[in-house]
Design a protein around this motif. Structure first.
Motif, PDB file in Angstrom:
ATOM      1  N   THR A  27      -3.164 -10.387 -12.209  1.00 32.81           N
ATOM      2  CA  THR A  27      -1.906 -11.012 -12.592  1.00 32.81           C
ATOM      3  C   THR A  27      -0.739 -10.101 -12.210  1.00 32.81           C
ATOM      4  O   THR A  27      -0.924  -8.898 -11.963  1.00 32.81           O
ATOM      5  N   LEU A  28       0.445 -10.662 -12.181  1.00 27.71           N
ATOM      6  CA  LEU A  28       1.628  -9.866 -11.882  1.00 27.71           C
ATOM      7  C   LEU A  28       1.835  -8.801 -12.949  1.00 27.71           C
ATOM      8  O   LEU A  28       2.151  -7.655 -12.639  1.00 27.71           O
ATOM      9  N   THR A  58       3.005  -6.376  -3.784  1.00 24.94           N
ATOM     10  CA  THR A  58       2.844  -7.552  -4.636  1.00 24.94           C
ATOM     11  C   THR A  58       2.617  -8.807  -3.802  1.00 24.94           C
ATOM     12  O   THR A  58       3.060  -8.899  -2.653  1.00 24.94           O
ATOM     13  N   THR A  59       1.922  -9.772  -4.398  1.00 23.68           N
ATOM     14  CA  THR A  59       1.700 -11.055  -3.735  1.00 23.68           C
ATOM     15  C   THR A  59       2.608 -12.142  -4.300  1.00 23.68           C
ATOM     16  O   THR A  59       2.511 -13.291  -3.892  1.00 23.68           O
ATOM     17  N   CYS A  60       3.489 -11.791  -5.208  1.00 24.49           N
ATOM     18  CA  CYS A  60       4.381 -12.759  -5.851  1.00 24.49           C
ATOM     19  C   CYS A  60       5.632 -12.932  -4.978  1.00 24.49           C
ATOM     20  O   CYS A  60       6.606 -12.192  -5.103  1.00 24.49           O
ATOM     21  N   SER A  62       7.869 -15.279  -4.904  1.00 26.26           N
ATOM     22  CA  SER A  62       9.087 -15.719  -5.591  1.00 26.26           C
ATOM     23  C   SER A  62       9.828 -14.520  -6.198  1.00 26.26           C
ATOM     24  O   SER A  62      11.057 -14.475  -6.171  1.00 26.26           O
TER      25      SER A  62
END
Length: 72
Positions: A27-28, A58-60, A62
């Motif tokens: 998770t973030l 990071t893969t986030c 947004s």
């Protein structure tokens, strides 16, 4: 000597931070927790390098977009 080597924590550097990536199932919040823990183990690291390593790891998408759009 073997006992000492097993318990000795090698000092980290900024390359270790740059190589840390968010895992697909992580998770973030978990990524930020682990990233912060690793960041706190570093000595004499430039803030721009920390920010760059975080955004790269990071893969986030947004979050990266929001951080990129907001001015200083």
């Amino acid at each position: 000597m073997g006992n000492f080597q097993g318990t000795y924590a090698c000092p980290r550097n900024q390359w270790d931070l740059k190589n840390y990536r968010q895992k697909s199932e992580e998770t973030l919040r978990g990524y930020i927790r682990c990233f912060s823990r690793q960041c706190n183990e570093l000595h004499d690291v430039v803030e721009a390098d920390v920010i760059g390593a975080f955004l790269f790891g990071t893969t986030c998408e947004s979050l990266v977009h929001k951080l990129g759009c907001k001015g200083p």
